[in-house]
Design a protein around this motif. Structure first.
Motif, mmCIF file in Angstrom:
data_model
loop_
_atom_site.group_PDB
_atom_site.id
_atom_site.type_symbol
_atom_site.label_atom_id
_atom_site.label_comp_id
_atom_site.label_asym_id
_atom_site.label_seq_id
_atom_site.Cartn_x
_atom_site.Cartn_y
_atom_site.Cartn_z
ATOM 1 N N ASP A 51 3.042 -0.866 7.204
ATOM 2 C CA ASP A 51 4.295 -0.085 7.351
ATOM 3 C C ASP A 51 4.808 0.558 6.067
ATOM 4 O O ASP A 51 5.877 1.135 6.057
ATOM 5 N N GLY A 52 4.067 0.450 4.960
ATOM 6 C CA GLY A 52 4.486 1.113 3.723
ATOM 7 C C GLY A 52 3.792 2.455 3.578
ATOM 8 O O GLY A 52 3.267 2.982 4.567
ATOM 9 N N ASP A 54 6.415 1.462 0.464
ATOM 10 C CA ASP A 54 7.870 1.300 0.426
ATOM 11 C C ASP A 54 8.309 1.299 -1.041
ATOM 12 O O ASP A 54 7.713 0.586 -1.850
ATOM 13 N N TYR A 57 9.556 -2.548 -1.975
ATOM 14 C CA TYR A 57 8.730 -3.743 -1.782
ATOM 15 C C TYR A 57 7.260 -3.561 -2.140
ATOM 16 O O TYR A 57 6.604 -4.517 -2.543
ATOM 17 N N THR A 58 6.714 -2.361 -1.999
ATOM 18 C CA THR A 58 5.303 -2.179 -2.380
ATOM 19 C C THR A 58 5.083 -2.486 -3.865
ATOM 20 O O THR A 58 4.161 -3.252 -4.196
ATOM 21 N N ALA A 80 5.261 7.948 5.388
ATOM 22 C CA ALA A 80 5.631 7.262 4.143
ATOM 23 C C ALA A 80 4.746 7.733 2.991
ATOM 24 O O ALA A 80 5.205 7.821 1.845
ATOM 25 N N GLY A 197 6.433 -2.677 4.183
ATOM 26 C CA GLY A 197 7.389 -1.649 4.594
ATOM 27 C C GLY A 197 8.650 -2.263 5.187
ATOM 28 O O GLY A 197 8.574 -3.098 6.100
ATOM 29 N N LYS A 198 9.808 -1.838 4.678
ATOM 30 C CA LYS A 198 11.083 -2.323 5.202
ATOM 31 C C LYS A 198 11.525 -1.349 6.286
ATOM 32 O O LYS A 198 12.177 -0.350 6.027
ATOM 33 N N ARG A 199 11.125 -1.624 7.510
ATOM 34 C CA ARG A 199 11.530 -0.775 8.626
ATOM 35 C C ARG A 199 11.698 -1.653 9.853
ATOM 36 O O ARG A 199 11.190 -2.767 9.901
#
Ligand SMILES: [Zn+2]
Length: 232
Positions: A51-52, A54, A57-58, A80, A197-199
């Protein structure tokens, strides 16, 4: 593109049989069941982050991985990558792998077949234009297998990869104690699902907190975390 087989003797069109696609890879040990030896015996576990990339967070996950000399595969979203191309360079520069996780992370079953194909092909084009690399790995959002996506991935030379262990770093169960407990159950041969990824309901902040202890324990057991490219 026509995915239908030629007309049968009785004249009706037959859908392309599901079996023509190779099965999704769910674990390193899956290789043995396919009769393919894992020649990279050094590689014990494949960590994957979805999900990144990001912006928060990455980089944190890259730092923790580097501190423990661990490699991972990042299943990135096309949108992204467009937003944060520099992070994809950082992932590759550090020796990690990249996979295709579709463009928008929409649910694979909630779209037309054409859109499903586009979610895959558009993401590959973006990754290729940014990095020069054509991904070898595809993972559908939510792990939902949609034939139109899998066929497109197959046509573009990718294998579909799911996982054998999820740390469930999202939602109500995705707290620090739960993630740490699930990380303790990981064994050699596992492909591990996590998120950078923050989603939606993802909690990468807890994954980042739990990773150092887990990676330390891998080192103590002489287990190595490797990219999918190193194993398959
Ligand atoms: Zn995802």
């Amino acid at each position: 593109m026509n995915f239908l087989l030629p007309k049968s003797k009785r004249g009706e069109l037959q859908p392309l049989p599901h079996l023509l696609l190779p099965p999704p890879i769910r674990a390193i040990s899956h290789l043995n069941k396919l009769g393919i030896p894992n020649v990279h015996a050094r590689c014990s576990i494949c960590l994957t982050f979805d999900d990144g990339p990001d912006p928060i967070y990455t980089p944190k996950i890259l730092e923790v991985l580097e501190n423990h000399n661990a490699k991972a595969t990042f299943f990135v979203l096309g949108e992204a990558v467009e937003q944060f191309p520099g992070l994809v360079y950082e992932i590759l520069k550090a020796g990690h792998g990249i996979g295709n996780h579709t463009y928008s992370h929409s649910h694979p079953w909630m779209m037309s077949p054409l859109r499903a194909q586009q979610e895959v092909s558009k993401t590959n084009s973006i990754i290729k234009s940014v990095t020069g690399i054509t991904p070898r790995w595809f993972r559908p959002p939510f792990g939902r297998l949609r034939a139109a996506m899998r066929r497109q991935a197959h046509l573009e030379g990718m294998r579909t990869v799911l996982w054998s262990r999820s740390v469930i770093d999202w939602g109500m169960l995705g707290n620090k104690a739960g993630i740490a407990r699930r990380l303790e159950t990981i064994e050699p041969g596992d492909i591990v699902l996590m998120h950078d990824g923050k989603r939606e309901a993802n909690n990468p902040e807890f994954t980042v907190e739990c990773l150092p202890t887990f990676l330390q324990s891998l080192g103590e057991k002489a287990l190595a975390a490797c990219t999918l490219d190193e194993v398959f």
